[in-house]
Motif scaffolding. Structure first.
Motif, PDB file in Angstrom:
ATOM      1  N   HIS A 128       2.812 -22.279  15.324  1.00 22.84           N
ATOM      2  CA  HIS A 128       4.154 -22.788  14.759  1.00 22.84           C
ATOM      3  C   HIS A 128       4.721 -21.844  13.862  1.00 22.84           C
ATOM      4  CE1 HIS A 128       6.686 -25.716  12.577  1.00 22.84           C
ATOM      5  NE2 HIS A 128       6.046 -25.338  11.605  1.00 22.84           N
ATOM      6  N   TYR A 129       4.038 -21.399  13.110  1.00 26.45           N
ATOM      7  CA  TYR A 129       4.517 -20.840  11.596  1.00 26.45           C
ATOM      8  C   TYR A 129       5.044 -19.214  12.467  1.00 26.45           C
ATOM      9  CZ  TYR A 129       3.075 -24.161   8.356  1.00 26.45           C
ATOM     10  OH  TYR A 129       2.928 -25.282   7.797  1.00 26.45           O
ATOM     11  N   MET A 132       8.343 -19.733  13.923  1.00 26.13           N
ATOM     12  CA  MET A 132       9.402 -19.886  13.049  1.00 26.13           C
ATOM     13  C   MET A 132       9.700 -18.586  12.361  1.00 26.13           C
ATOM     14  SD  MET A 132       9.006 -22.264   9.338  1.00 26.13           S
ATOM     15  CE  MET A 132       8.535 -23.669  10.280  1.00 26.13           C
ATOM     16  N   ALA A 133       8.740 -17.783  12.043  1.00 27.64           N
ATOM     17  CA  ALA A 133       9.032 -16.511  11.308  1.00 27.64           C
ATOM     18  C   ALA A 133       9.807 -15.689  12.334  1.00 27.64           C
ATOM     19  CB  ALA A 133       7.924 -15.870  11.016  1.00 27.64           C
ATOM     20  N   ARG A 156       7.864 -17.022   4.131  1.00 27.02           N
ATOM     21  CA  ARG A 156       6.762 -18.383   3.925  1.00 27.02           C
ATOM     22  C   ARG A 156       6.019 -18.340   5.301  1.00 27.02           C
ATOM     23  NH1 ARG A 156       6.923 -23.595   4.978  1.00 27.02           N
ATOM     24  NH2 ARG A 156       5.529 -25.002   3.882  1.00 27.02           N
ATOM     25  N   PRO A 157       6.518 -18.626   6.500  1.00 28.47           N
ATOM     26  CA  PRO A 157       5.579 -18.855   7.418  1.00 28.47           C
ATOM     27  C   PRO A 157       4.623 -17.583   7.773  1.00 28.47           C
ATOM     28  CG  PRO A 157       7.821 -18.636   8.343  1.00 28.47           C
ATOM     29  CD  PRO A 157       7.715 -18.761   6.905  1.00 28.47           C
ATOM     30  N   ALA A 160       2.013 -18.012   5.594  1.00 30.08           N
ATOM     31  CA  ALA A 160       1.273 -19.319   5.806  1.00 30.08           C
ATOM     32  C   ALA A 160       0.157 -18.777   7.063  1.00 30.08           C
ATOM     33  CB  ALA A 160       2.059 -20.538   6.403  1.00 30.08           C
ATOM     34  N   CYS A 161       0.596 -17.956   7.908  1.00 30.42           N
ATOM     35  CA  CYS A 161      -0.352 -17.335   9.012  1.00 30.42           C
ATOM     36  C   CYS A 161      -1.444 -16.723   8.371  1.00 30.42           C
ATOM     37  CB  CYS A 161       0.456 -16.621   9.961  1.00 30.42           C
ATOM     38  SG  CYS A 161       1.559 -17.487  11.043  1.00 30.42           S
TER      39      CYS A 161
END
Length: 257
Positions: A128-129, A132-133, A156-157, A160-161
């Motif tokens: 998901h992240y 998004m990135a 941010r993503p 997060a990863c």
């Protein structure tokens, strides 16, 4: 504004005849880097009376109240939330971790978060992240001049990863906590902090020359996680018996509220 939001939550409960168990801020305010004109994105989880679910026809499982340019309020029925929890839905997980809570009844949020942590698909979260990135980088940051504020929606993503891979759990919501990871290069941290300070001071961060430091970091991390994601744990979905038990308990409590 907080009191206005709390009053709106109460109004929705009365108008829709629902119990709102948990209501939080989502988006840039929860992440810790709102713009001067950022609206308030309020999200909640609710249940209706038991008889509402005993219906032949399909019925809506969301409530949406886009009130004005400043306040956007919407929520999911608990049944919908539980089905998405089973898939380790990133939006739901972020709601459960939001640092800005407007209403909380009972222990629903804690029970949902415990289920997430027991059955989370870390692979699904990274996918998901990463998606998004990759999409935001492709659309906004590859030209010579870019909208600088878009870096936050790519970094941010990616952070997060990195957090998921390093710590084997869901990433925190606050951008500052993601940025505090020790494995992020110092030059990247310095560049991000410079942009973050400008953003929080009210600088609109409009079109400017792209940051070669950040672009190089972003492209290397995207390439890395495209290869690494397949080796990440995919978890085991929570069983329906467990979900049904929680759902029935909270619906039955709605009957007495």
């Amino acid at each position: 504004m907080k009191q206005t939001i709390i009053e709106e939550i109460k109004r929705i409960e009365a108008a829709e005849e629902v119990t709102i168990w948990y209501a939080v801020e989502s988006g840039s305010r929860a992440w810790g880097f709102p713009s001067q004109d950022s609206d308030y994105d309020v999200r909640f989880i609710y249940t209706r009376k038991p008889e509402w679910y005993l219906s032949v026809q399909e019925r809506r499982d969301v409530i949406e109240y886009p009130i004005d340019d400043l306040l956007d309020v919407s929520g999911w029925d608990l049944k919908k939330a539980l089905m998405l929890l089973r898939k380790s839905n990133p939006s739901l997980i972020e709601w459960l971790l939001s640092p800005i809570v407007y209403q909380k009844k009972g222990k629903l949020a804690e029970e949902l978060l415990a289920m997430v942590r027991e059955h989370i698909s870390l692979r699904g979260l990274i996918y998901h992240y990463l998606h998004m990135a990759r999409g935001n980088y492709r659309d906004y940051l590859r030209q010579d001049h870019v909208k600088i504020k878009k870096y936050f929606y790519v970094l941010r993503p990616i952070f997060a990863c990195m957090y998921i891979e390093t710590y084997g759990t869901e990433p925190p919501i606050l951008f500052s906590e993601l940025l505090a990871q020790p494995n992020i290069p110092v030059e990247v941290v310095n560049e991000v902090n410079s942009l973050l300070n400008r953003k929080l001071a009210g600088d609109e961060l409009d079109w400017e020359p792209r940051s070669d430091i950040l672009n190089a970091f972003i492209t290397s991390q995207i390439a890395y996680f495209e290869e690494a994601v397949s080796a990440v744990d995919c978890g085991k979905p929570v069983g329906y018996d467990k979900l049904n038990d929680l759902f029935r308990r909270y619906v039955n409590q709605s009957a007495t509220n």
